[in-house]
Structures are given as C-alpha cells and as structure tokens.
Design a protein around this motif. Structure first.
Motif, mmCIF file in Angstrom:
data_model
loop_
_atom_site.group_PDB
_atom_site.id
_atom_site.type_symbol
_atom_site.label_atom_id
_atom_site.label_comp_id
_atom_site.label_asym_id
_atom_site.label_seq_id
_atom_site.Cartn_x
_atom_site.Cartn_y
_atom_site.Cartn_z
ATOM 1 N N SER A 48 0.718 -1.174 -0.073
ATOM 2 C CA SER A 48 -0.026 -0.011 -0.047
ATOM 3 C C SER A 48 0.905 1.309 -0.095
ATOM 4 O O SER A 48 0.381 2.285 -0.474
ATOM 5 C CB SER A 48 -0.890 0.140 1.311
ATOM 6 N N GLN A 49 2.129 1.125 0.667
ATOM 7 C CA GLN A 49 2.814 2.204 0.485
ATOM 8 C C GLN A 49 3.738 2.709 -0.659
ATOM 9 O O GLN A 49 4.273 3.682 -0.859
ATOM 10 C CB GLN A 49 4.182 2.104 1.595
ATOM 11 N N ARG A 54 -5.368 -0.946 5.259
ATOM 12 C CA ARG A 54 -3.958 -0.183 5.224
ATOM 13 C C ARG A 54 -3.963 0.515 3.856
ATOM 14 O O ARG A 54 -3.739 1.826 3.697
ATOM 15 C CB ARG A 54 -3.066 -1.129 4.873
ATOM 16 N N SER A 55 -4.634 -0.033 2.883
ATOM 17 C CA SER A 55 -4.919 0.914 1.591
ATOM 18 C C SER A 55 -5.846 2.262 1.785
ATOM 19 O O SER A 55 -5.409 3.182 1.258
ATOM 20 C CB SER A 55 -5.815 -0.057 0.531
ATOM 21 N N GLU A 91 -3.786 4.810 3.740
ATOM 22 C CA GLU A 91 -2.586 5.520 2.556
ATOM 23 C C GLU A 91 -3.322 6.221 1.966
ATOM 24 O O GLU A 91 -2.730 7.423 1.436
ATOM 25 C CB GLU A 91 -1.927 4.247 1.671
ATOM 26 N N ARG A 144 -3.931 9.492 4.034
ATOM 27 C CA ARG A 144 -2.737 10.068 4.212
ATOM 28 C C ARG A 144 -2.093 10.913 3.151
ATOM 29 O O ARG A 144 -1.912 12.114 3.431
ATOM 30 C CB ARG A 144 -1.732 9.025 4.409
ATOM 31 N N LYS A 145 -2.399 10.526 2.082
ATOM 32 C CA LYS A 145 -2.024 11.475 0.889
ATOM 33 C C LYS A 145 -3.068 12.636 0.612
ATOM 34 O O LYS A 145 -2.440 13.844 0.302
ATOM 35 C CB LYS A 145 -2.053 10.751 -0.491
#
Length: 512
Positions: A259-260, A366-367, A370, A373-374
């Motif tokens: 995911s990162q 997790r996806s 992320e 987060r962006k």
C-alpha cells in the motif's frame, strides 16, 4: 507585486528552506541510527549508500514538510514582530490576514506540490528503498579476520588466523575447516602463512597458502566408523572457491509492492477490489457455516436413529434428542463420533476462510489509510501554517529558541494524535476517515482561534503581559492583606481596652 509583499516573502522563504533541511537532517539521522547495523560491514559502495539516503529522504518529505512549515511561519512572524516591522505594517492600515496573504499563496503552492510528492515521488522512493534494503540484508558481510578468532561468514567454512600483518595483509598460522562437500567429507587445512581475499567481482574466494598440511576425512555419506583419512603436505596451494552472497545483486523493485508503493489511483482500485473480495469471502465463509454446518440436521444420524427407534403410535420419525437418550451405548458412541467429525470439519473450514478474510481486511484497512494520508497532507500543511503564523505574531520572538520549543510541542501533539488514529484505523476499530483526519479535526479549531486572537492583537502568549498581570494581582493581594492587618490590630486593641476596664480592682470595685 508590492514591495511590502516582497519583504514578507523574502523573510519567509529563507527560514523555510533552512528549517526544511534541518528537519530532514534530523529525520535522516534517525533513519541511519535505525539501519546502521545492516549497513556496516557489508563493503557497500558510496553510490549505493547515497542512493539509499536519497530514497529515504524522499520518503520523509511528508513528515518533515509540515514541521518545517510550522517552524518557518513562527520564525518569520516572530522576527517581524520582534523588529517592530509587523507593528509598522499594522500602523499603516494592514491587517494580519492581509499581511499573511502572500505567505498563504506560497503555502498553498507548497501544499499542492506536497500532494504530488506524496502521490508520485514517495511511492516510487518506497519501492526503491525497500528493494535496496532487501538486497543489503541478503548480502553477506565482507571478509574481515581478527587475530585468534574464527570467521564464520562463509557457509560451511570456518577460518582462524593467528595474526594478520596490517600492511601486507599476510596471514600467519592459518586454520581452515571446510565442510562444503555434500557427501559429508571434511577437509582441514593448516598453513604457516597465506593470503585469503575476495575477487574484484566478489564472486570467488581466492586462497593462497604456504607451507602447510591438508587432512581429508572421506566418508562418502557413510557412517563415521567407515570413513578414511588422508594426509599430505604442500609448499604452496592455490584455491578458487565460488562464493554467493558477497556481491551486491540488485533485485527487481516491482516485486516490493504494498500500500505504501502505490499512488492514489492504484489505491482506489485496490480498495474497490478488496471490498468485493471481503464481501465474497465473508459470505462464502459464514453463510455455509450457518446454513449447512451448524443449523442443520444430519440425515445420516437421523436415519440411523429412526431405524433403531420408532414411535409407539407408528410414526416413522422421532427427534434425535429424544431418541439419543434411549440408544445403546455403542450407538451413542457412533453418533458422538459423527457429530465430533462434523464439528471439526466445520471448524477447519471456518478457520481457513476466516484467515483469508482477515488478510483481505488488513489490506483493505491499510489501503484506505494510505489513501487518506495522501489527501490529508496538504490540509495539514495549511493548518500548521495557520497555527505558526499567528503564534509568531503573538509571541513576537524570532530566532531558533522559542519557535523551536513551540513547534516541537505542536508537532509532538500532532504526531501522537496521528499515530493513534492510524493505529486504530489499521486495526479496523475506527474508519480510516476518522483515524487519519483526527489530528486535522483537533488542530483546525486551534488554528482558527489563534488566527482570531492574533488579528485582534491579543496578548495570549506575551510573557510581559502575564508578568504585568501577576504583578498587579500581587499588589492587590498585598494591599488587601495590609488593610486587613490594620483593621484587625485596631479591633484587637479596642477589645483589650474594654476587657481591662471591666476587670475589678483589689477593693472589689470596677475601674471606669
């Protein structure tokens, strides 16, 4: 552009660039301290180390940019306030939002740029960084001998050196145990001196020994009692041993995908696919378990019970629970074994589907983390600026002293809140929207409040203002204490006089 705006931009861009590199340097030191054990002793070239540091620095931009924005805003407005330039601009009729207007434009551009950095550069840098770290972990340490100690860095070989000449690298008193043979044969080599080094391409071990003996124990995959021993001496012996793992072999970075290492479009595609997969796995797991495994009457058990026991009135079927009470012991054992087997099969099916469902859920969480987060990074940068600029205008202190203290305090609060929300979102306890935007929801009202206070020239963080207030309060308390003391002394003296007048003398008469 107005001259005053040029002055403000010039005052901001310098501290912004300086603080950004300072913050990145501190974060890089943390990275080096974390991976120092894996980097030392591998014989890595300067190019590999510089490449790893560059990718790590790109990965840290989303963490360092908000802190640099906050610190630069406090320093800029604090310097303007300390030099009375901010007061001169306000005296000329410029309000604080108008003074901050060019800075808001610059910060807006930085915030938009941070989104593209987080969306495009950071995933690529993460993929390359993970690839390099994996290659470094796979690489073995360089051959370094210590006097009197065994070196076990080569598979199935142990080498001991009595003493090594630091200038010529000549090895004295060499002992080698070689167990590389698949059939169990072992070679022991003892030499007075020699040279052992890797080839330039690090694919071969070059061994040159002088004046030694070789002991070969031959077993050929047989038991120890059937082995044979051979011995011979030599004046010089050269060996070229093939080595694996000492050379830096670069792997394909595309295999390090998580995911990162994906942009927002790829994350959205993964989220949609994972939601469908989670629903499919959940339905495939729970529905058959409930309908076909748990809440079901096994026909074979019922048939066996019906064949052994019938109702007195002639009805063909009885309930299994009533019939089991009257079955013989052996038949009860057969029914129990079938029920236990059915329960074990149900549990195994459910455990397998549950593990698949958990993996899909973890990837989904997790996806989503992320993805948010962006999108939350540009908003965080703007909020940090709206916190830093009013704080600098209020405290009127420039330099690196007070601004660093305040910046670290706010950043630690932001980091703790963000880490807590991210952890809860990855565990599935909270939705990713609440977990990743929690710090924004908390800091946004603080930014609005500080901006309001700074616009109205509040003395919220002015130490002189607090010192003056404390001084006035002490004076009031002191005066109140003095007046109360005077009044109490007068009242005490009056009561004493009244008591002395009312006391009788020696003749029994009262003194007036």
């Amino acid at each position: 552009m107005k001259t005053i705006y040029k002055l403000i931009l010039k005052s901001y861009l310098g501290p912004m660039i300086m603080t950004f590199f300072i913050v990145m340097f501190v974060l890089m030191m943390n990275f080096v301290w974390r991976y120092i054990d894996e980097l030392v002793g591998k014989g890595l070239s300067a190019g590999i180390i510089i490449e790893l540091m560059a990718y790590a620095m790109a990965n840290m931009i989303p963490l360092g940019l908000p802190l640099a924005t906050l610190l630069a805003a406090i320093m800029t407005m604090g310097n303007l306030g300390e030099n009375y330039e901010l007061l001169a601009m306000k005296s000329a009729g410029m309000s604080l939002p108008r003074i901050m207007r060019p800075l808001l434009v610059v910060v807006g551009i930085i915030a938009v740029g941070s989104f593209f950095v987080s969306n495009n550069l950071v995933p690529y840098a993460n993929k390359k960084m993970y690839s390099i770290l994996y290659d470094i972990r796979q690489q073995k340490q360089t051959i370094e001998f210590q006097d009197g100690l065994f070196f076990n860095g080569i598979d199935n070989m142990s080498i001991r050196v009595g003493r090594q000449d630091p200038e010529t690298h000549l090895l004295r008193d060499v002992l080698i145990y070689d167990n590389r043979e698949v059939n169990g044969n072992m070679n022991t080599i003892v030499a007075d001196s020699g040279y052992i080094r890797l080839s330039d391409d690090k694919k071969f071990l070059l061994v040159t020994l002088f004046h030694g003996e070789t002991y070969e124990q031959t077993r050929n995959s047989q038991w120890y009692t059937k082995s044979s021993l051979r011995h011979h001496t030599f004046d010089m012996q050269d060996q070229r041993i093939s080595m694996d793992g000492f050379a830096m072999e670069r792997s394909n970075s595309d295999q390090f995908s998580n995911s990162q290492t994906k942009n927002i479009n790829e994350l959205q595609h993964d989220i949609d696919s994972l939601e469908v997969e989670v629903n499919s796995v959940t339905g495939r797991s729970y529905e058959p378990l409930l309908k076909e495994q748990i809440f079901v009457k096994d026909s074979s058990v019922l048939a066996m019970v019906d064949s052994l026991r019938v109702d007195k009135r002639g009805y063909g079927r009885m309930y299994a629970i009533d019939s089991l009470k009257q079955l013989p012991v052996r038949e009860k054992e057969r029914v129990w074994d079938q029920a236990r087997t059915l329960a074990k099969n149900s549990r195994n099916m459910f455990s397998f589907d549950e593990s698949m469902s958990k993996d899909a859920l973890n990837q989904l969480y997790r996806s989503k983390v992320e993805w948010h987060r962006k999108t939350s990074l540009p908003v965080s940068i703007i909020i940090f600026f709206l916190i830093g600029a009013p704080l600098g205008a209020i405290i009127r202190k420039g330099g690196l002293g007070m601004p660093i203290v305040i910046s670290v305090i706010f950043f630690v609060i932001y980091y703790i809140i963000s880490i807590t929300g991210e952890k809860l979102a990855k565990e599935g306890s909270w939705d990713a929207v609440y977990g990743m935007w929690l710090s924004t929801f908390i800091l946004a009202p603080i930014a609005v409040y500080l901006t309001y206070k700074a616009t109205n020239d509040s003395s919220l963080l002015d130490t002189d203002w607090y010192a003056g207030r404390i001084k006035v309060l002490r004076e009031k308390l002191h005066l109140n204490g003095v007046f109360k003391g005077v009044k109490w002394s007068k009242l005490k003296f009056k009561r004493k006089n009244e008591q002395s007048k009312s006391q009788p003398n020696g003749n029994g008469e009262h003194i007036e």
